[in-house]
Design an enzyme around this catalytic site. Structure first.
Site, short mmCIF file in Angstrom:
data_model
loop_
_atom_site.label_atom_id
_atom_site.label_comp_id
_atom_site.label_asym_id
_atom_site.label_seq_id
_atom_site.Cartn_x
_atom_site.Cartn_y
_atom_site.Cartn_z
N TYR A 149 2.37 -15.49 -1.33
CA TYR A 149 3.38 -15.02 -0.37
C TYR A 149 3.77 -16.14 0.60
O TYR A 149 4.94 -16.48 0.75
CB TYR A 149 2.84 -13.80 0.38
CG TYR A 149 3.65 -13.44 1.60
CD1 TYR A 149 5.00 -13.10 1.48
CD2 TYR A 149 3.09 -13.46 2.88
CE1 TYR A 149 5.76 -12.78 2.59
CE2 TYR A 149 3.84 -13.14 3.99
CZ TYR A 149 5.17 -12.81 3.85
OH TYR A 149 5.92 -12.52 4.96
N HIS A 205 -0.70 -2.72 5.65
CA HIS A 205 -0.73 -3.40 6.95
C HIS A 205 -1.63 -2.68 7.96
O HIS A 205 -1.78 -1.46 7.94
CB HIS A 205 0.68 -3.57 7.51
CG HIS A 205 1.49 -4.56 6.73
ND1 HIS A 205 1.09 -5.86 6.58
CD2 HIS A 205 2.64 -4.45 6.07
CE1 HIS A 205 1.99 -6.51 5.85
NE2 HIS A 205 2.93 -5.67 5.52
N GLY A 213 13.56 -0.87 0.91
CA GLY A 213 14.32 -0.23 1.99
C GLY A 213 14.87 1.12 1.54
O GLY A 213 14.82 1.47 0.36
N PHE A 273 -11.65 -5.15 6.55
CA PHE A 273 -11.87 -6.15 5.49
C PHE A 273 -12.60 -7.37 6.06
O PHE A 273 -11.97 -8.33 6.47
CB PHE A 273 -10.55 -6.55 4.85
CG PHE A 273 -9.84 -5.41 4.18
CD1 PHE A 273 -10.51 -4.54 3.32
CD2 PHE A 273 -8.49 -5.19 4.38
CE1 PHE A 273 -9.86 -3.48 2.71
CE2 PHE A 273 -7.81 -4.14 3.77
CZ PHE A 273 -8.52 -3.28 2.93
N ASN A 298 11.44 -13.22 -6.80
CA ASN A 298 12.20 -12.52 -5.77
C ASN A 298 12.47 -13.42 -4.55
O ASN A 298 13.61 -13.54 -4.10
CB ASN A 298 11.43 -11.27 -5.35
CG ASN A 298 12.33 -10.31 -4.62
OD1 ASN A 298 12.99 -9.49 -5.24
ND2 ASN A 298 12.40 -10.42 -3.31
#
Ligand code: UDP
Length: 327
Positions: free
Chosen positions: A145, A193, A36, A212, A96
């Site tokens: 993820y 993204h 951020g 992809f 994290n």
């Protein structure tokens, strides 16, 4: 109400802070500024620079702000979110996302904060039979993820049982677009993204887009995703506060219930600008199709998306053009 937004300098967090402040809430942002940026934090929000894995720093921020009254809700957006990166570096994601959330939950318990809204993901579903998921669809993440987000969902469930907490877990589908003021949006280098990548190609920031995989079992062979505007996502968080105040705990999909293939997204952007693209290999961790059933969000929150794919693309395009002009 007094709301703590962890990860409030990031993409979805900063949009939610804007919505909260517009609705008259008092907002405290905690962010380590790793993804951020400080300038994305609304000027009316209080700000603490702290990492969620740093229990002491977190606890200090909570103690300062919760002295008299605990937060009415904590919204937790702080996470690593890039699927291919998680495949290459799972340790970073477990540390994290999982360890960081455990610290946050401990600090919440210590400071008598009992309501949490957690940003989870459609990636917890993985590859499913039909590609359309409601909240009861079995979870089978295809990447670290997704695994870390699912682990956190479960951890929150157990904390809620043990310490009398309430939670709203939102499983976001593919979030894109920017704030209508164009002050905030998704902006960083080497974006992976889809919407930012195709828009960057359309306006000449990158010279071509690689699709992809073209041999998936979908209508045109490219992957199908459910795109949802970031402001619609932000709005759902405000509605969820009411649910928590009623001591409810829920897991809710946030998607549009409409699927678009990678090629269809390119076609939509091509109506505005030429997009130079070519077909490449499949990307690790990708599933052919993932589209939400958003019935639960509609029924429980009275939420439904206000902006569709064309508006998402227009808003990302306007934001990216503005940022490119600023340099
Ligand atoms: N994608 C692509 N080229 C790009 C970026 C993304 O073909 O440069 C595809 C990607 O393989 C996936 C879809 O677009 O099928 C959405 O990817 P994104 O990373 O936006 O979100 P994900 O669904 O992986 O969370």
């Amino acid at each position: 109400m007094k709301i703590c937004v962890v990860g409030g300098a990031g993409y979805i967090g900063s949009h939610t802070v804007y919505e909260l402040i517009d609705a008259g809430h008092r907002v405290i942002v905690i962010d380590n500024l790793s993804n951020g940026v400080r300038s994305a934090v609304h000027s009316k929000a209080s700000f603490y620079n702290a990492d969620i894995t740093d229990v002491c720093a977190l606890d200090m921020a909570f103690k300062t702000e919760c002295g008299a009254e605990p937060f009415d809700a904590v919204m937790h957006f702080a996470a690593k979110i890039v699927v291919p990166e998680s495949v290459e570096n799972p340790s970073l994601y477990y540390y994290n996302n999982v360890e960081g959330t455990r610290s946050l939950l401990d600090v919440m318990v210590k400071n008598r904060c009992k309501n949490i809204i957690f940003s989870s993901t459609a990636a917890v579903y993985g590859e499913t039979e039909t590609g359309v998921c409601d909240e009861k669809t079995p979870t089978k993440p295809a990447s670290p993820y997704g695994e870390t987000k699912l682990a956190v969902e479960k951890m929150i469930g157990w904390f809620a049982k043990a310490y009398g907490m309430n939670y709203c877990v939102f499983r976001y589908f593919n979030v894109a677009g920017a704030h209508s003021s164009l002050k905030i949006g998704l902006w960083r280098e080497n974006m992976t993204h889809m919407i930012p990548a195709v828009v960057e190609t359309a306006i000449g920031i990158r010279d071509r887009l690689i699709i992809f995989g073209s041999d998936y079992d979908t209508l045109d062979g490219t992957c199908v995703r459910d795109y949802i505007h970031v402001s619609d996502i932000a709005h759902a968080h405000l509605l969820a506060i009411d649910l928590l105040q009623k001591n409810r705990s829920e897991i809710i999909n946030l998607g549009s219930s409409k699927g678009f293939s990678v090629k269809e997204v390119i076609d939509e952007v091509s109506k505005r600008h030429f997009v130079n693209f070519e077909y490449g290999n499949r990307r690790m961790g990708d599933v052919p199709k993932i589209v939400a059933s958003n019935r639960k969000a509609k029924e429980l929150l009275g939420w439904s998306p206000r902006l569709g794919l064309a508006e998402i693309i227009n808003s990302d395009l306007a934001f990216r053009q503005k940022m490119a002009e600023i340099g």
